[in-house]
Motif scaffolding. Sequence first.
Motif: not given
Lengths: 253, 253
Positions: A83-92
């Motif tokens: 929900s916070l990430s701006s990419v499709p596959a967040p690195q975490g």
Amino acid sequence: MKEITSTKNAYIKELKKLDKKKYRDETNRYIVEGEHLVQEAIKAGAAIEGVLCTETGQMLYEDMAKEVCIEDVYLVTEEVMKSLSSVPAPQGIIAVIRKGKEEAIPQSGTFLLLDGVQDPGNVGTMIRTADAAGIKTVILGEGTADIYNSKVLRSMQGSHFHVTVRQAVLTEVIAEMKENNIQVYGTELNPEAVSYRTVEKANEFALVMGNEGQGVSKEVLALTDKQLYIPIVGQAESLNVAIAAGILMFSLT
Amino acid sequence: MKEITSTKNAYIKELKKLDKKKYRDETNRYIVEGEHLVQEAIKAGAAIEGVLCTETGQMLYEDMAKEVCIEDVYLVTEEVMKSLSSVPAPQGIIAVIRKGKEEAIPQSGTFLLLDGVQDPGNVGTMIRTADAAGIKTVILGEGTADIYNSKVLRSMQGSHFHVTVRQAVLTEVIAEMKENNIQVYGTELNPEAVSYRTVEKANEFALVMGNEGQGVSKEVLALTDKQLYIPIVGQAESLNVAIAAGILMFSLT
């Protein structure tokens, strides 16, 4: 380590608003995402308010955290991270950073000035390239994408921790440069301008790059000492602005 | 002018499938979008199977159509256009193009070789820059984004109509170049490589650019005559691959 499991958590809702420039300006904070950027922030001694990581991101964080003490570290679910990430596959891993005090624009040295460059990828790439070319200061003029936009941050790869980046009114900045005898180069798609290949390297200069479609505004161009152009040999009508900036910066420095 | 008002129209459903490489390869067709690219296709004499435009796009088309006769022109609704478009705000004009016969790779001249460059924006920008630098042929090696991907087409800005672009196995292409005495330059982030500033301009050469994260593969690098690098003065760890390619191409040509 505190845990956050709901996307409706008050802190998460607050952080989500940081994708808006207005809220970043109001609260003086921004978010960087991914292992490389969080590491760069730590290395640069940036004021990190907090780090959020998923279980995967936690391992990345523990490697970095050896070198630094960060008060607020949160373990969050994949859903919260998404929900916070701006990419499709967040690195975490995400860090919330307090913006530093704005440094004054230096009176001498080398400068890149951006006049209405709209594409965040172009702006970020140009700041990264300026960093690599040894240019010390980048000024973002009116109409240029915000430095804390997630796409700008991603393509900048942490170079805003190495280079002074400031928002300012270009006509005012250039007027001051002229008082300090700094050569200001405009750029134009005009063969009557001077080929960049004929311009000698210098320790002090400012290079102005313009909007993707319109180029440098007339108002700003009128204040420059020389207009440079890159001779095009083939049939392409123009170069991407970030490519042109790269060729010019590495030729001038 | 025929009209299409439904996104379920058989031709529209067929065209939608062209966003997959597999289907483009099978049917030997691809789509270009927007005023500039359709105009470039007409100018280049590409085999245009059909043009689709909305009412807005129709005016753009009528200006172009003075110069050319295209058999199938369709007036479509905004909704149909949106269903085919790859951008959030379509200009309202699309052309369906039959791929030309693959030209043979030239035996001499200047070449850009891409080894596993994944980002479509990077691939497109590099082909556009090659065109501007006067490089005649671009070879897309394994793992490189497809030339008819909509993002590649968008950042290429029609340069594939000016430059020969071919997919091929790089090790085979390079082996042939060596037989023809063409210097092949690899690129490396390795200060033991040769600074590009020391390499003289030439009428014949091939420049190999590599994957965004991994660089040029070992296998390909082993076949090159020289490895070039761009000296980095600041603290950036590397340059974006398209920027690096731009600096190198304009320095070598």
